[in-house]
Write a protein that holds these residues in place. Structure first.
Motif, PDB file in Angstrom:
ATOM      1  N   UNK A 214      -4.210  14.106 -15.788  1.00 62.67           N
ATOM      2  CA  UNK A 214      -3.652  12.898 -15.177  1.00 62.67           C
ATOM      3  C   UNK A 214      -3.086  13.207 -13.798  1.00 62.67           C
ATOM      4  N   UNK A 215      -2.462  14.362 -13.694  1.00 64.13           N
ATOM      5  CA  UNK A 215      -1.903  14.773 -12.413  1.00 64.13           C
ATOM      6  C   UNK A 215      -2.999  15.020 -11.380  1.00 64.13           C
ATOM      7  N   UNK A 216      -4.175  15.440 -11.808  1.00 67.59           N
ATOM      8  CA  UNK A 216      -5.284  15.679 -10.889  1.00 67.59           C
ATOM      9  C   UNK A 216      -5.964  14.383 -10.464  1.00 67.59           C
ATOM     10  N   UNK A 217      -5.979  13.388 -11.342  1.00 65.59           N
ATOM     11  CA  UNK A 217      -6.598  12.108 -10.980  1.00 65.59           C
ATOM     12  C   UNK A 217      -5.705  11.264 -10.075  1.00 65.59           C
ATOM     13  N   UNK A 218      -4.421  11.509 -10.107  1.00 66.17           N
ATOM     14  CA  UNK A 218      -3.483  10.711  -9.332  1.00 66.17           C
ATOM     15  C   UNK A 218      -3.694  10.796  -7.816  1.00 66.17           C
ATOM     16  N   UNK A 219      -4.051  11.944  -7.233  1.00 68.51           N
ATOM     17  CA  UNK A 219      -4.320  11.953  -5.784  1.00 68.51           C
ATOM     18  C   UNK A 219      -5.490  11.067  -5.372  1.00 68.51           C
ATOM     19  N   UNK A 220      -6.417  10.801  -6.291  1.00 72.92           N
ATOM     20  CA  UNK A 220      -7.519   9.898  -5.959  1.00 72.92           C
ATOM     21  C   UNK A 220      -7.030   8.515  -5.610  1.00 72.92           C
ATOM     22  N   UNK A 221      -6.051   8.027  -6.372  1.00 74.91           N
ATOM     23  CA  UNK A 221      -5.478   6.716  -6.050  1.00 74.91           C
ATOM     24  C   UNK A 221      -4.694   6.769  -4.751  1.00 74.91           C
ATOM     25  N   UNK A 222      -4.037   7.911  -4.479  1.00 79.92           N
ATOM     26  CA  UNK A 222      -3.304   8.053  -3.218  1.00 79.92           C
ATOM     27  C   UNK A 222      -4.275   8.033  -2.042  1.00 79.92           C
TER      28      UNK A 222
ATOM     29  N   UNK B 111      -4.512   5.332   1.012  1.00 79.00           N
ATOM     30  CA  UNK B 111      -4.421   5.739   2.413  1.00 79.00           C
ATOM     31  C   UNK B 111      -5.585   5.150   3.202  1.00 79.00           C
ATOM     32  N   UNK B 112      -6.776   5.119   2.608  1.00 83.99           N
ATOM     33  CA  UNK B 112      -7.914   4.512   3.309  1.00 83.99           C
ATOM     34  C   UNK B 112      -7.704   3.012   3.482  1.00 83.99           C
ATOM     35  N   UNK B 113      -7.040   2.364   2.517  1.00 81.41           N
ATOM     36  CA  UNK B 113      -6.721   0.940   2.686  1.00 81.41           C
ATOM     37  C   UNK B 113      -5.731   0.727   3.831  1.00 81.41           C
ATOM     38  N   UNK B 114      -4.777   1.641   3.980  1.00 78.14           N
ATOM     39  CA  UNK B 114      -3.833   1.502   5.091  1.00 78.14           C
ATOM     40  C   UNK B 114      -4.536   1.681   6.423  1.00 78.14           C
ATOM     41  N   UNK B 115      -5.539   2.575   6.487  1.00 78.01           N
ATOM     42  CA  UNK B 115      -6.337   2.697   7.714  1.00 78.01           C
ATOM     43  C   UNK B 115      -7.120   1.417   7.974  1.00 78.01           C
TER      44      UNK B 115
ATOM     45  N   UNK C 140     -11.186   4.694   7.837  1.00 75.51           N
ATOM     46  CA  UNK C 140     -11.063   4.095   6.502  1.00 75.51           C
ATOM     47  C   UNK C 140     -12.324   4.315   5.678  1.00 75.51           C
ATOM     48  N   UNK C 141     -13.483   4.346   6.323  1.00 74.87           N
ATOM     49  CA  UNK C 141     -14.731   4.592   5.597  1.00 74.87           C
ATOM     50  C   UNK C 141     -14.900   6.068   5.261  1.00 74.87           C
ATOM     51  N   UNK C 142     -14.428   6.943   6.148  1.00 68.12           N
ATOM     52  CA  UNK C 142     -14.578   8.381   5.898  1.00 68.12           C
ATOM     53  C   UNK C 142     -13.591   8.900   4.861  1.00 68.12           C
TER      54      UNK C 142
ATOM     55  N   UNK D 231       0.832  -1.203   0.000  1.00 66.80           N
ATOM     56  CA  UNK D 231       0.000   0.000   0.000  1.00 66.80           C
ATOM     57  C   UNK D 231       0.869   1.256   0.000  1.00 66.80           C
ATOM     58  N   UNK D 232       1.935   1.246   0.809  1.00 64.90           N
ATOM     59  CA  UNK D 232       2.802   2.417   0.890  1.00 64.90           C
ATOM     60  C   UNK D 232       3.552   2.653  -0.414  1.00 64.90           C
TER      61      UNK D 232
END
Length: 197
Positions: free
Chosen positions: A34-42, A46-50, A59-61, A15-16
């Motif tokens: 593409x640069x704007x869509x990339x934070x969505x995957x980040x 991060x929610x998966x790491x939570x 993780x749900x929020x 995940x990291x």
């Protein structure tokens, strides 16, 4: 989720690494979309790491707030930009190297902190529970009560701020479309007038 320590470390490192790649994509892509869509995957990783860390409510929020609201706002703002790609001529001045040095120093500090932290030290967890037995545990009901009582005003101010930013982005996009349409219509009318002569 109760996982063995080895599996837990492996999943967290996957995940990291995805978070690192998504962050690099945010600043490295030449295309602004593409640069704007990339934070969505980040934000999703991060929610998966939570979730792996047993923080289910956070993780749900995370996807609701960050992917569903903030990333949509970032994508909307990027879509109204005029230039979708960077120019080929890249000038690198003193500011570029200063910021690069500051980012490299911050990266080294973070890597050092992550490396020197004992993430799976059971004694540390037990000692913290022994030292503070009167600390109430936080659950979803208490979090909701706090958001709707003590933190109601900042919560509402942030939502109003996001709404104003979104309306401003839409207004800017509409004004640019009007200017572009006016330029095209004036060009076509001047062209038709010249063809009459």
């Amino acid at each position: 989720m109760n996982l063995s320590e080895l599996i837990h470390e492996f999943i967290l490192s996957l995940i990291e690494s995805g978070i690192s790649l998504g962050s690099l994509g945010t600043v490295s892509f030449a295309n602004v979309a593409h640069s704007a869509f990339s934070p969505g995957s980040v934000f999703t990783r991060i929610s998966l790491s939570y979730f792996v860390s047993n923080a289910d409510s956070v993780a749900a929020a995370q996807p609701l707030v960050y992917v569903g609201a903030i990333n949509v706002l970032i994508v909307s703002a990027a879509m109204v930009t005029d230039k979708l790609t960077r120019s080929d001529s890249v000038t690198r001045g003193v500011g570029y190297f200063t910021v690069s040095g500051a980012c490299a120093a911050l990266f080294l500090v973070l890597v050092n902190t992550i490396h020197n932290t004992k993430w799976f030290d059971i004694n540390f967890i037990n000692q913290s529970e022994i030292l503070s037995p009167n600390t109430p545990r936080t659950d979803v009901h208490q979090l909701g009560y706090k958001l709707l009582s003590e933190f109601l005003v900042p919560f509402e101010l942030l939502s109003i701020l996001l709404l104003v930013a979104l309306v401003g982005a839409i207004n800017l996009a509409r004004d640019e479309d009007t200017i572009t349409t006016d330029k095209k219509s004036s060009f076509s009318s001047s062209r038709s007038n010249s063809s009459l002569f």
